[in-house]
Write an enzyme that holds these catalytic residues in place. Structure first.
Site, PDB file in Angstrom:
ATOM      1  N   CYS A   7       0.160  -4.067   7.796  1.00  0.00           N
ATOM      2  CA  CYS A   7       1.150  -3.860   6.734  1.00  0.00           C
ATOM      3  C   CYS A   7       2.521  -4.255   7.279  1.00  0.00           C
ATOM      4  CB  CYS A   7       1.115  -2.418   6.199  1.00  0.00           C
ATOM      5  SG  CYS A   7       1.582  -1.148   7.394  1.00  0.00           S
ATOM      6  N   ASN A  10       3.688  -0.708   9.876  1.00  0.00           N
ATOM      7  CA  ASN A  10       2.630  -0.056  10.669  1.00  0.00           C
ATOM      8  C   ASN A  10       2.898   1.438  10.828  1.00  0.00           C
ATOM      9  OD1 ASN A  10       1.121  -0.372  14.004  1.00  0.00           O
ATOM     10  ND2 ASN A  10       0.132   0.064  12.071  1.00  0.00           N
ATOM     11  N   CYS A  12       2.950   3.473   7.454  1.00  0.00           N
ATOM     12  CA  CYS A  12       2.445   4.135   6.237  1.00  0.00           C
ATOM     13  C   CYS A  12       1.011   3.698   5.890  1.00  0.00           C
ATOM     14  CB  CYS A  12       3.355   3.853   5.041  1.00  0.00           C
ATOM     15  SG  CYS A  12       5.048   4.430   5.257  1.00  0.00           S
ATOM     16  N   ARG A  13       0.834   2.424   5.472  1.00  0.00           N
ATOM     17  CA  ARG A  13      -0.464   1.996   4.948  1.00  0.00           C
ATOM     18  C   ARG A  13      -1.488   1.665   6.029  1.00  0.00           C
ATOM     19  NH1 ARG A  13       2.185  -2.540   1.275  1.00  0.00           N
ATOM     20  NH2 ARG A  13       3.575  -2.449   3.090  1.00  0.00           N
ATOM     21  N   SER A  14      -1.116   0.781   6.970  1.00  0.00           N
ATOM     22  CA  SER A  14      -2.138   0.331   7.935  1.00  0.00           C
ATOM     23  C   SER A  14      -2.599   1.432   8.905  1.00  0.00           C
ATOM     24  CB  SER A  14      -1.711  -0.948   8.673  1.00  0.00           C
ATOM     25  OG  SER A  14      -0.545  -0.764   9.419  1.00  0.00           O
ATOM     26  N   ASP A 123       3.388  -0.283  -1.483  1.00  0.00           N
ATOM     27  CA  ASP A 123       4.129   0.264  -0.350  1.00  0.00           C
ATOM     28  C   ASP A 123       4.668   1.657  -0.728  1.00  0.00           C
ATOM     29  OD1 ASP A 123       5.733   0.813   1.778  1.00  0.00           O
ATOM     30  OD2 ASP A 123       6.818  -1.096   1.733  1.00  0.00           O
TER      31      ASP A 123
HETATM   32  P1  4NP Z   1       4.176   0.286   5.633  1.00  0.00           P
HETATM   33  O1  4NP Z   1       5.495   0.853   4.902  1.00  0.00           O
HETATM   34  O2  4NP Z   1       4.314  -1.225   5.634  1.00  0.00           O
HETATM   35  O3  4NP Z   1       3.075   0.745   4.748  1.00  0.00           O
HETATM   36  O4  4NP Z   1       4.182   0.878   7.017  1.00  0.00           O
HETATM   37  C1  4NP Z   1       6.776   0.479   5.321  1.00  0.00           C
HETATM   38  C2  4NP Z   1       7.385   1.220   6.305  1.00  0.00           C
HETATM   39  C3  4NP Z   1       8.661   0.877   6.710  1.00  0.00           C
HETATM   40  C4  4NP Z   1       9.293  -0.215   6.162  1.00  0.00           C
HETATM   41  C5  4NP Z   1       8.671  -0.975   5.188  1.00  0.00           C
HETATM   42  C6  4NP Z   1       7.402  -0.622   4.768  1.00  0.00           C
HETATM   43  N1  4NP Z   1      10.609  -0.560   6.600  1.00  0.00           N
HETATM   44  O5  4NP Z   1      11.140  -1.560   6.081  1.00  0.00           O
HETATM   45  O6  4NP Z   1      11.166   0.115   7.455  1.00  0.00           O
END
Ligand code: 4NP
Length: 155
Positions: A7, A10, A12-14, A123
């Site tokens: 994701c 790294n 939240c989702r992955s 997201d």
């Molecule tokens: P993830 O969510 O891709 O599911 O881990 C996000 C976490 C942080 C950010 C973007 C998406 N960020 O831009 O900090």
């Protein structure tokens, strides 16, 4: 099988995808390797978002040991299959891996559940807890499909 979940952050989702698939792999007694990574480096070294940890734990899955790392071109050598959580993630993977990008190894995760629909796992980063539950359910169903599809490849 060596499978990588990717994701943006790294966190939240992955990490949820890694934890859920790892849990199923253990339940099935498969000797697969599961990992996750993010295409941006903003959260490298951090543990998963507290709501990802909370939702996973509600399902009996502890992901607290995971630490965020950045996706690299070398992941195309290490892994057999790489799942992107969303189309923007896929585009970022192409920018990072450049000539090493191997389209044959990459798939949008939700295409395992809804082939050809190119659906994103949304997201949840800017949202609240229900978003994390929604993400959990989507990843859980897609992970069942992955086990079903590759179970014969118990390598
Ligand atoms: P993830 O969510 O891709 O599911 O881990 C996000 C976490 C942080 C950010 C973007 C998406 N960020 O831009 O900090």
């Amino acid at each position: 099988m060596k499978i990588l979940m990717v994701c943006l952050g790294n966190i939240c989702r992955s990490p949820l995808a890694e934890g859920i698939l790892q849990h199923k792999v253990q339940q099935e007694g498969l000797s697969w390797t599961i990992d996750s990574a993010g295409t941006n480096g903003y959260h490298v070294g951090e543990e998963p978002h507290h709501l990802s940890q909370k939702v996973a734990l509600l399902h009996g899955i502890d992901i607290s040991h995971q630490r965020a790392r950045r996706f690299t071109a070398a992941d195309f050598i290490q892994f057999d299959k790489i799942y992107a959580m969303a189309e923007d993630v896929l585009a970022a993977m192409q920018r990072i891996a450049r000539k090493d990008f191997d389209a044959a190894k990459v798939e949008l995760l939700m295409n395992e559940l809804y082939p050809g629909k190119n659906m994103d796992v949304p997201d949840p980063w800017y949202g609240t807890e229900p978003g994390y539950h929604e993400v959990y359910t989507m990843i859980d169903k897609a992970s069942d499909k992955i086990i079903e599809k590759y179970r014969v490849s118990n390598i």
